[in-house]
Design an enzyme around this catalytic site. Structure first.
Site, PDB file in Angstrom:
ATOM      1  N   TYR A 140      -0.315   7.193   4.148  1.00  0.00           N
ATOM      2  CA  TYR A 140       0.668   6.707   5.116  1.00  0.00           C
ATOM      3  C   TYR A 140       1.675   5.738   4.493  1.00  0.00           C
ATOM      4  O   TYR A 140       2.835   5.685   4.897  1.00  0.00           O
ATOM      5  CB  TYR A 140      -0.040   6.033   6.297  1.00  0.00           C
ATOM      6  CG  TYR A 140      -0.454   7.020   7.354  1.00  0.00           C
ATOM      7  CD1 TYR A 140       0.505   7.733   8.057  1.00  0.00           C
ATOM      8  CD2 TYR A 140      -1.795   7.251   7.650  1.00  0.00           C
ATOM      9  CE1 TYR A 140       0.153   8.659   9.029  1.00  0.00           C
ATOM     10  CE2 TYR A 140      -2.154   8.169   8.626  1.00  0.00           C
ATOM     11  CZ  TYR A 140      -1.174   8.873   9.313  1.00  0.00           C
ATOM     12  OH  TYR A 140      -1.511   9.786  10.270  1.00  0.00           O
TER      13      TYR A 140
ATOM     14  N   TYR B 228     -16.171   4.902  14.090  1.00  0.00           N
ATOM     15  CA  TYR B 228     -14.834   4.328  13.854  1.00  0.00           C
ATOM     16  C   TYR B 228     -14.513   3.190  14.829  1.00  0.00           C
ATOM     17  O   TYR B 228     -14.726   2.021  14.514  1.00  0.00           O
ATOM     18  CB  TYR B 228     -13.740   5.425  13.865  1.00  0.00           C
ATOM     19  CG  TYR B 228     -12.536   4.923  13.106  1.00  0.00           C
ATOM     20  CD1 TYR B 228     -12.312   5.273  11.777  1.00  0.00           C
ATOM     21  CD2 TYR B 228     -11.660   3.994  13.697  1.00  0.00           C
ATOM     22  CE1 TYR B 228     -11.252   4.737  11.063  1.00  0.00           C
ATOM     23  CE2 TYR B 228     -10.602   3.458  12.989  1.00  0.00           C
ATOM     24  CZ  TYR B 228     -10.405   3.837  11.682  1.00  0.00           C
ATOM     25  OH  TYR B 228      -9.365   3.289  10.982  1.00  0.00           O
TER      26      TYR B 228
ATOM     27  N   SER C 263       1.576   3.688  -2.362  1.00  0.00           N
ATOM     28  CA  SER C 263       1.488   4.732  -3.381  1.00  0.00           C
ATOM     29  C   SER C 263       0.895   6.051  -2.901  1.00  0.00           C
ATOM     30  O   SER C 263       1.065   7.077  -3.582  1.00  0.00           O
ATOM     31  CB  SER C 263       0.672   4.216  -4.570  1.00  0.00           C
ATOM     32  OG  SER C 263      -0.554   3.705  -4.117  1.00  0.00           O
TER      33      SER C 263
ATOM     34  N   GLY D 157       0.853  -1.201   0.000  1.00  0.00           N
ATOM     35  CA  GLY D 157       0.000   0.000   0.000  1.00  0.00           C
ATOM     36  C   GLY D 157       0.883   1.243   0.000  1.00  0.00           C
ATOM     37  O   GLY D 157       0.707   2.146   0.816  1.00  0.00           O
TER      38      GLY D 157
END
Ligand code: NAD
Length: 399
Positions: free
Chosen positions: A53, A236, A50, A48
């Site tokens: 974070y 959340y 790109s 991940g």
């Protein structure tokens, strides 16, 4: 082609290659302004890598410690007629900058949940990265996952796990404070969200890498989580995504035990600050919270973006002698966001924020600027009236 932003709700359907490159360069410059890390990682896999974070987690070891990086992502290349996705252009710029300084960088564009991508990553580690990696960063944010063993597709939802919940939210198109009601998830929706955003795939990755014997002695792995204040808990922490994050913590305990026993390694969950990214823009309530939070943190000189957060994660936590873990063994780089004075101020504003006072009590300009920046727009020094080449490629992915 001349590219302008085309915003549709919480997504921008165009992105600017030169702007993305400038955004990446800003982050590289920040890392270079910090002291070089002597004991940082040498060979890093970022899953991940790109945007958000994950991108920062690639830039920090590469430019702060000279590490070789392999970055994985799911992005759309540009063509003569259409711009590619921002993560594509970010990676193109990252690779060019790394290569210019003699830093090894390779990328894989595909489905990180699949067995094929895991095998391709293992092959690159064996052939190009000294045969072993010493850090795995897991920074995926995805709305769906295809189970690599059954082919079944699971979709995540952003819902509560209790009853219906109504709160204030931000209509980012209109810049207005609205109300949103979020429904309760079914048991199946909760399970599916855990399947997509929980820890199973992180475990699959580390197990596949361990089985292939490509993990170095003392290897570390870290996955990212969020907790935030009570006002966002129903959507959340106590919502479907929070269930998935609890599952990530369970996976972390398993991975930590396994890596400690076999390689003297370690697994961590790092709880990060709420920031504007493509993933967080999609969560109801959170963009309003972020706009208020930014105003408070900027006023107190405490504001950080992804790169500042991750630079601190590496230098003050992951590779520091004194790790300062919380009672549940997690790394907390959300410490400044969660400071009592910041949270008291945010809660106070939250109770009274309305359409009338929004412009004064929240940093919506900051929110919008950051959002546009994710796609390479609104960056000083970039000529947005100039012709660009949308087919800009990622060097290591060129045919
Ligand atoms: P992001 O949307 O900026 O990045 C997601 C990354 O995942 C991109 O590189 C994308 O290409 C990649 N990706 C998505 N699906 C993929 C697939 N199938 N195969 C390969 N790559 C894929 O998101 P982000 O906000 O940086 O989130 C990263 C992590 O940080 C998540 O775990 C998130 O929960 C966590 N986090 C985010 C925040 C926040 O406020 N943004 C706060 C704390 C923790």
């Amino acid at each position: 082609m001349i590219v302008k932003p085309k915003i549709r709700g919480f997504i921008c359907t165009t992105s600017h290659p030169d702007g993305c490159a400038a955004h990446v360069q800003e982050q590289i410059d920040y890392v270079k302004s910090k002291p070089k890390s002597e004991n940082g990682p040498k060979n890093v896999l970022v899953i991940g890598s790109s945007t958000g974070y994950g991108l920062a987690s690639r830039i920090v070891p590469a430019f702060g410690a000279g590490a070789n990086t392999l970055g994985l992502f799911f992005e759309k290349p540009g063509s003569e007629k259409r711009t590619g996705s921002a993560g594509w252009y970010n990676t193109a710029a990252f690779e060019k900058a790394a290569t210019a300084e003699g830093i090894f960088a390779k990328s894989l564009n595909g489905d990180a949940f699949s067995n094929e991508l895991k095998q391709q990553a293992i092959d690159i580690i064996k052939n190009d990265m000294d045969g072993k990696i010493d850090l795995i960063v897991y920074s995926l944010a995805s709305p769906r996952r295809t189970d690599p063993n059954t082919g079944e597709v699971y979709k995540s939802v952003l819902k509560t796990t209790g009853g219906e919940y109504t709160n204030k939210t931000l209509n980012t198109d209109k810049g207005e404070v609205d109300e949103v009601t979020i429904g309760a998830a079914t048991a199946e929706e909760i399970d599916n969200t855990v399947k997509v955003m929980g820890g199973e795939d992180w475990e699959f990755w580390v197990n596949a890498l361990a089985d292939a014997n490509v993990l170095a002695e003392g290897v570390k792995t870290v996955a990212y989580s969020y907790i935030g204040p009570e006002l966002t808990w129903p959507i959340y922490t106590d919502g479907t995504i929070g269930r998935a994050k609890k599952d990530v913590e369970k996976s972390c305990a398993k991975l930590d035990a396994k890596l400690k026993a076999s390689l003297g390694g370690e697994a961590f969950v790092s709880v990060n600050k709420a920031l504007v990214t493509q993933a967080s823009s999609a969560i109801p309530v959170v963009p309003l919270y972020i706009s208020i939070l930014y105003k408070e943190m900027k006023a107190k000189g405490l504001h950080e973006g992804c790169i500042e957060q991750i630079e601190r994660l590496f230098s003050d936590r992951l590779y520091a002698a004194d790790r300062k873990l919380d009672e549940a063994g997690r790394i907390r780089i959300d410490d400044l966001e969660m400071r009592d004075d910041i949270q008291a101020a945010v809660a106070n504003i939250w109770s009274s924020v309305s359409n009338e006072n929004f412009a004064d009590v929240a940093d919506f300009k900051g929110y919008k600027d950051e959002f546009l920046k994710l796609f390479g727009f609104g960056i000083d020094g970039v000529d947005y009236d100039a012709e660009i080449d949308p087919a800009t490629g990622v060097p290591s992915l060129a045919e």
